[in-house]
Design a protein around this motif. Structure first.
Motif, PDB file in Angstrom:
ATOM      1  N   TYR A 108       6.321  -3.923  -2.597  1.00 22.91           N
ATOM      2  CA  TYR A 108       5.114  -4.723  -2.352  1.00 22.91           C
ATOM      3  C   TYR A 108       5.572  -6.416  -2.923  1.00 22.91           C
ATOM      4  CZ  TYR A 108       2.859  -0.270  -1.533  1.00 22.91           C
ATOM      5  OH  TYR A 108       2.349   0.566  -1.067  1.00 22.91           O
TER       6      TYR A 108
ATOM      7  N   ARG B 141      -3.851  -9.361  -2.028  1.00 23.02           N
ATOM      8  CA  ARG B 141      -3.093  -9.033  -1.177  1.00 23.02           C
ATOM      9  C   ARG B 141      -1.700  -8.586  -1.284  1.00 23.02           C
ATOM     10  NH1 ARG B 141      -6.775 -12.693   0.672  1.00 23.02           N
ATOM     11  NH2 ARG B 141      -7.602 -12.720   2.655  1.00 23.02           N
TER      12      ARG B 141
ATOM     13  N   ARG C 213      -2.127  -5.121   2.716  1.00 19.57           N
ATOM     14  CA  ARG C 213      -3.035  -4.184   2.197  1.00 19.57           C
ATOM     15  C   ARG C 213      -3.503  -5.040   0.922  1.00 19.57           C
ATOM     16  NH1 ARG C 213       0.528   1.305   1.068  1.00 19.57           N
ATOM     17  NH2 ARG C 213       0.794   1.976   3.330  1.00 19.57           N
TER      18      ARG C 213
END
Length: 112
Positions: free
Chosen positions: A8, A45, A38
């Motif tokens: 991420y 975010r 997400r």
């Protein structure tokens, strides 16, 4: 663009990666329904590699190829529809291939 090796990425990292403002990323989220990073528990975010690739495509369409935002949305929508049609066609062709292979094997077995 640098190698993506994390799971991420925060919005600041993504903005720096593309050399754009964070506000532009938020704007593109509103303009392109298909771009939905997400959010973590804190509401920040987090972008996956897939989100980043999709954003890269959007930026390419708008900034490099000169598409309007509406034009880029339509291009992406039509591309998705075409990919869906292609997937259905491939599945049908694989089904036919399996039938023909079974037919071939049946004919070969009966000749022995």
């Amino acid at each position: 663009m640098e190698e993506l090796n994390k799971r991420y990425y925060g919005i600041r990292e993504v903005a720096d990666l593309f050399g754009v403002n964070i506000s532009r990323l938020r704007f593109y989220e509103k303009e392109f329904p298909s771009l939905k990073p997400r959010k973590n528990r804190a509401g920040d975010r987090i972008y996956t590699k897939e989100d980043i690739e999709h954003l890269k495509e959007i930026l390419s369409l708008v900034e490099e190829k000169g598409y309007t935002l509406q034009g880029a949305r339509e291009y992406l929508k039509n591309r998705s529809a075409t990919q869906s049609e292609n997937a259905k066609m491939i599945a049908k062709l694989q089904e036919i291939k399996g039938f023909l292979e079974n037919l071939r094997d049946g004919i070969g077995a009966s000749q022995d």
